[in-house]
Enzyme design. Sequence first.
Site, PDB file in Angstrom:
ATOM      1  CG  ASP A  74      -1.968  -1.060   1.169  1.00 22.44           C
ATOM      2  OD1 ASP A  74      -2.295  -1.491   0.057  1.00 22.44           O
ATOM      3  OD2 ASP A  74      -2.430  -1.493   2.237  1.00 22.44           O
ATOM      4  CB  CYS A 121       4.421   6.232   6.227  1.00 18.66           C
ATOM      5  SG  CYS A 121       4.722   4.540   6.760  1.00 18.66           S
ATOM      6  CG  ASP A 164      12.787  13.165 -38.340  1.00 19.92           C
ATOM      7  OD1 ASP A 164      13.599  13.649 -39.137  1.00 19.92           O
ATOM      8  OD2 ASP A 164      12.060  12.188 -38.605  1.00 19.92           O
TER       9      ASP A 164
END
Length: 722
Positions: A16, A377, A419
Amino acid sequence: MTGSATQTRYRVEGMDCAGCAAKIDTAVRRLPGVEDVSVSATAGTMTVRHNGQSNLNQLERAVTGLGYGIAPAGRPAVTHRPGHASPDDAHALHSHDHGPTAGPWWKSPKAKLTAAAGLALIVAYGAGKLVPAVVPWAFNAAMLFGLVPIVRRAFMAARAGTPFSIEMLMTIAAVGAVIIGAAEEAAAVVFLFLVGELLEGVAAGRARASIQGLTALVPKIAFVETNGRIEEVPAQSVAAGAIILVRPGDRIPADGIIVAGESAIDEAPVTGESTTRRKRVDDVVFAGTINGDAALRIQVTAAASDNTIARVVKLVEEAQESKAPTERFIDRFSRYYTPGVVAVAALVAILPPLLFGAAWGEWVYKGLAILLIGCPCALVISTPAAIAASLSAGARRGLLLKGGAVLENIGRITAAAFDKTGTLTKGKPQVTDIIGFGRSEADVLRLAAALETGSSHPLATAILARAKAGNVTPPIAEDGQAVGGKGVTGRAEGVALFLGSASAAGERAALTPEQMDRIEALNADGKSVAVLVADGTAAGVIAMRDEPRDDAKAGLKALADAGIRTIMLTGDNRRTAEAVGRKLGIEVRAELLPAGKQRIVRELQKQGLIVAKIGDGINDAPALAAADVGIAMGSGTDVALETADAAVLHGRVGDVAAMIALSNRTMRNIRQNITIALGLKMVFLVTTIAGLTGLWPAILADTGATVLVTMNALRLLKFKGA
């Protein structure tokens, strides 16, 4: 298995947050034979590079021992093995990283554990009101109900090499609170921790579902044509080469090429393109797109496991495992931050009573609160949550970025080298001018189309497309013959015809000075000119040019407005390139070989510019590799998905600016997340030491900040474009 390195990819269930990923990373990295590990909590994946000394069964046991489900990618994850705890034992009591992530969140083991812990807390509160003498015992029992799985995981993580996990900090804080007689608060803190972790899991699930939801776009069934009969079969079983029937309004079940039919295709689910595209025979279609108004017969070109959507999902999941520089810095910081917080908490608990005679209970309580405040956390998840949401949001809009480092770097670019053919231009010549010399324009087009019927040459295709668009029906040509390097001859309606270059036409018919001036003017404008000769007389000219993409000018302007220098690098001739450059307002370098493009990219970098090279991923490979960020343009091709650092699925020039906007928004979000994570901790650290807050607000400072950071990151899923 040989001693050479092998890469194995796993799907891991129950992760989680970044703390979960860190524990798995540490445990697996310690195993013999493992050379490298990449874990993404948001994608729920792990890639392991290992050699002949590795034992994959031992690797999987190490992960399941931490309480997660694991299986090689493509197979259902398992959560236990013979001789180990069953899912009920390992997961029903596991507080932080448990249980399969599929299904409604309220049916998950984590939700059931949280509800049970809340019920135990209510029972303890009620028992305390009825029999006050049992209050400490009741709340201790309620606390243990939620704490036992936390303790179990804390020790599993410590044995696997992560001693300072959130579970360990929670265990120390809860046990300490019981020792100093704060059982009621200890029980409440455990319950709040479980609530916070449940919310975090729900938020992480949303981020994971945002990209996995793409797989739901592919229908489950397909109608396969076999021996003249149509059979309904599972879409997963359709092999490359099969012919499938797609009815109007149905989703296309596989990548393929149209072999019969013409229809408007809605590609928004795959590329984010808002308007439908008309597709005909020989056009490419993608799995998950929607067939519009007519039935199509399609030859499948890729199996289900290798279609565009499957490759996009795989690419984004792998990108989520690739850490950005900011994320790597925070990971390193957290390794020292958490032990530092433990040390500070210990000093706060011990020094005031020892040095100043303060009350032990009061300062131990404050030390325990600081332990909870210091959990990293929220800080650790601040970056990967934002990056995962951005990668998912970009992928759903056709912007594919290979990892957090690319996402971070693309916002820093100061020069964009494009390009020309197929990138700034459509890649297909289009008829721009038709001029008749004594004949009507329609007559010139009709006779030229007669000669080109059946040819697949790009200039022939352009003439035939113009005839079809103008409802011009060419006559049937006879004696058609290609004249090497010059043009094509034939006869139609009794007239001898030649269509080719001006010099070759001049050998067959005299061109007046006025006619030559017209041809030169068209050439000066970067156009290719074909002269039609009829019965020895110049009948007219058709001019063609590879025209700029419809959004090219606006896309380049968006980059210029952002202060980014734009430059065209092309191997085309200077006159054609400069004509396109004038039309688009871009600096031009022409007649370049691939090595020349690479050299110019190096020159720009020496000037202090951070360069993005945008091209088709083939001719531009050296320059793409040399650039700080290489971006491949394409419509879901292998080149677009696998070459360079990033890819634009639907080839819009404006999407380069959208990538930069996404990068800038992501970095702002990361800075906000870091501010939230550290800011809340600083506020509660000061208020805890001052005695204004205790254990309850401390756990909210951790889990609350984690949820806030994750929800803030999920706002990036709403990204719509530049």
